[in-house]
Design a protein around this motif. Structure first.
Motif, PDB file in Angstrom:
ATOM      1  N   VAL A   1      -8.287  62.342  47.087  1.00 38.94           N
ATOM      2  CA  VAL A   1      -9.554  62.628  47.873  1.00 38.94           C
ATOM      3  C   VAL A   1      -8.995  63.552  49.087  1.00 38.94           C
ATOM      4  O   VAL A   1      -8.023  63.094  49.466  1.00 38.94           O
TER       5      VAL A   1
ATOM      6  N   LEU B   1     -15.822  64.138  52.265  1.00 40.52           N
ATOM      7  CA  LEU B   1     -14.928  63.658  51.288  1.00 40.52           C
ATOM      8  C   LEU B   1     -15.219  64.383  49.915  1.00 40.52           C
ATOM      9  O   LEU B   1     -16.272  64.428  49.505  1.00 40.52           O
TER      10      LEU B   1
ATOM     11  N   LYS C   1     -13.916  64.315  45.967  1.00 43.57           N
ATOM     12  CA  LYS C   1     -13.316  63.283  45.041  1.00 43.57           C
ATOM     13  C   LYS C   1     -13.210  63.892  43.828  1.00 43.57           C
ATOM     14  O   LYS C   1     -14.409  64.646  43.367  1.00 43.57           O
TER      15      LYS C   1
END
Length: 116
Positions: free
Chosen positions: A2, A26, A28
């Motif tokens: 992340v 974020l 991912k």
């Protein structure tokens, strides 16, 4: 993997977001396919990585000048090029919550590296 960037979309964790001047975004995904050019912090759950994979991750992270800090669950043997080891702190994880309640200890070690 992340990656955290400043100035992106909103996050939901106020205590982490307060650390940044801007919004928290974020990202991912497969770190080797992500655009990390604006990432400033990388979180890596590397407990199942082989030593070779750890070396690959450390090299990849150090190749991105915008990254200022790295947090990971397993210490990188040999460190992260261009970063210094900043220590370890214990944090509660989803898998450690129950053991803390049973008095078996608190949290999981998270290792930190900061850019030199």
């Amino acid at each position: 993997m992340v990656a955290l960037t400043e100035g992106g979309g909103g996050g939901s964790c106020d205590d982490v977001r307060d650390f940044f001047d801007g919004d928290l975004k974020l990202i991912k995904g497969d770190m080797f396919k992500l655009d990390l050019s604006e990432a400033t912090v990388v979180w890596c759950c590397n407990v199942c990585f082989s030593p070779d994979m750890d070396l690959e991750v450390a090299a990849y992270v150090s190749a991105h000048p915008s990254i200022r800090s790295v947090a990971c669950l397993k210490n990188f043997v040999g460190g992260v090029p261009g970063f210094q080891y900043a220590g370890e702190e214990k944090f509660e994880m989803s898998w450690s919550h129950e053991s803390a309640q049973m008095g078996l200890g608190f949290g999981t070690s998270v290792h930190f590296y900061t850019k030199k």
